[in-house]
Design an enzyme around this catalytic site. Structure first.
Site, PDB file in Angstrom:
ATOM      1  N   CYS A 114       0.812  -1.224   0.000  1.00 23.15           N
ATOM      2  CA  CYS A 114       0.000   0.000   0.000  1.00 23.15           C
ATOM      3  C   CYS A 114       0.841   1.268   0.000  1.00 23.15           C
ATOM      4  O   CYS A 114       0.342   2.345  -0.331  1.00 23.15           O
ATOM      5  CB  CYS A 114      -0.940  -0.004   1.208  1.00 23.15           C
ATOM      6  SG  CYS A 114      -2.141  -1.349   1.165  1.00 23.15           S
ATOM      7  N   HIS A 254      -3.165   7.035   3.158  1.00 27.92           N
ATOM      8  CA  HIS A 254      -3.637   5.848   2.438  1.00 27.92           C
ATOM      9  C   HIS A 254      -5.036   5.508   2.940  1.00 27.92           C
ATOM     10  O   HIS A 254      -5.300   5.503   4.142  1.00 27.92           O
ATOM     11  CB  HIS A 254      -2.672   4.691   2.691  1.00 27.92           C
ATOM     12  CG  HIS A 254      -3.232   3.358   2.328  1.00 27.92           C
ATOM     13  ND1 HIS A 254      -3.801   3.084   1.097  1.00 27.92           N
ATOM     14  CD2 HIS A 254      -3.309   2.194   3.034  1.00 27.92           C
ATOM     15  CE1 HIS A 254      -4.207   1.834   1.068  1.00 27.92           C
ATOM     16  NE2 HIS A 254      -3.919   1.271   2.235  1.00 27.92           N
ATOM     17  N   ASN A 284     -10.446   0.309  -0.094  1.00 27.81           N
ATOM     18  CA  ASN A 284      -8.988   0.301  -0.069  1.00 27.81           C
ATOM     19  C   ASN A 284      -8.486  -0.137  -1.441  1.00 27.81           C
ATOM     20  O   ASN A 284      -8.631  -1.295  -1.821  1.00 27.81           O
ATOM     21  CB  ASN A 284      -8.506  -0.657   1.018  1.00 27.81           C
ATOM     22  CG  ASN A 284      -6.993  -0.726   1.130  1.00 27.81           C
ATOM     23  OD1 ASN A 284      -6.267  -0.234   0.284  1.00 27.81           O
ATOM     24  ND2 ASN A 284      -6.522  -1.360   2.189  1.00 27.81           N
TER      25      ASN A 284
END
Length: 327
Positions: A114, A254, A284
């Site tokens: 990520c 994020h 996500n």
């Protein structure tokens, strides 16, 4: 001294939406359960047959080139951050470059989960600052649905598909990518990983039957570490540049979990209005989440705005980046 100015940003997400009501018909969950725990209402899913992350990435890059007026043949380097490559090899970056007609560009992938976009952005900035390249495209492309088990109620509500891209070009002004800090702790491996499909557990009938080619996540451990590490890395990069988080105009985290974002902003004492969030509509999207979020909010950003971008992912790998906006 050259700096790496961000001269364009673009993103792409598929049209097909998988919302919480639809998901509740696939697995034992509910809109209330998902929204309360992670703050996600819907996510975008790529259903195009035979298409992978390169499809998403190419769409984002095409939009980037169109919006900036840069010709495909003028791109000298493309760096792709992805945890969902089209193939083990060749690189997804090479496929994107071919699809977009980047005939003069070298292209390669990086994998930092990520945090991948931030790592790739620092790589791209280094090429600019060194004078080796003048037109660098950084793209994150993630078909997260390709590794999601839609029978696992703990993980399947979390992830969506998307891509985001930025163009870096040289500037003699103090703008663009100013500084970054990154950390890694390999002890996090067992808490967030895809167990099979690599050289440790190559694909077999048994690994497929056991569901070892899907994301496994120990949610509590990830949450605890993400909150601490995102906050500390954001403070670290701010302090290195003579700032406090109160001095920062925008925090761009994020988009993993709304509760993580809220916990970080509360502990840091940051006004929630200064935290860019779009997880509700996209879920996500791993490395793609930061450029996707910036692209959505870019009309709010003004030249001279100070941004801290921060991410945490598998590895564990995490970090933060200080940017001065000039677009």
């Amino acid at each position: 001294m050259l700096n790496a100015r961000i001269t364009g940003v673009a993103s792409y997400s598929p049209d097909d939406i998988l919302d919480n009501e639809m998901l509740s018909r696939m697995v034992d969950t509910s809109d209330e359960w998902i929204t309360t725990r992670v703050g996600i209402k819907e996510r975008r899913i790529l259903h195009a047959p035979g298409e992978g992350s390169s499809f998403l990435g190419a769409k984002a890059v095409e939009r980037l080139l169109e919006s900036t007026g840069l010709k495909p043949e003028e791109v000298e380097l493309l760096i792709c951050a992805t945890s969902n490559p089209d193939y083990r090899f060749p690189s997804t970056a090479s496929v994107i470059a071919h699809r977009c007609g980047l005939v003069n560009a070298y292209a390669y992938d990086i994998q930092a989960a990520c945090a991948g976009f931030l790592v790739a952005l620092e790589d791209g900035a280094a090429y600019i600052k060194s004078g080796l390249r003048k037109n660098v495209v950084v793209v994150a492309a993630e078909k997260m649905s390709s590794m999601v088990n839609y029978e696992d109620r703990k993980t399947c509500p979390l992830f969506g598909d998307a891509a985001g891209a930025m163009l870096l070009q040289p500037s003699d002004k103090k703008v663009g990518v100013i500084d970054a800090v990154f950390h890694v702790d390999g002890s996090g491996r067992d808490h967030l990983l895809m167990p099979a499909g690599g050289s440790v557990l190559p694909a077999t009938v048994e690994t497929v039957e056991q569901g070892l080619h899907y994301i496994f996540q120990d949610g509590r451990n990830v949450y605890k570490n993400a909150v601490v590490d995102i906050l500390e890395s954001s403070l670290e990069v701010a302090e290195r540049n003579g700032l406090t988080l109160a001095d920062v105009d925008w925090l761009v985290p994020h988009q993993a979990n709304l509760r993580i974002i809220e916990a970080v902003s509360q502990r840091a004492g940051i006004d929630p209005a200064k935290v860019l969030v779009n997880i509700e509509h996209y879920g996500n999207t791993s490395a793609a989440s930061i450029p996707l979020c910036i692209d959505e909010y870019k009309d709010r950003l003004r030249p001279g705005d100070r941004l801290i971008l921060t991410a945490f992912g598998a590895g564990y790998t995490w970090g933060a980046m200080y940017i001065i906006w000039d677009l």
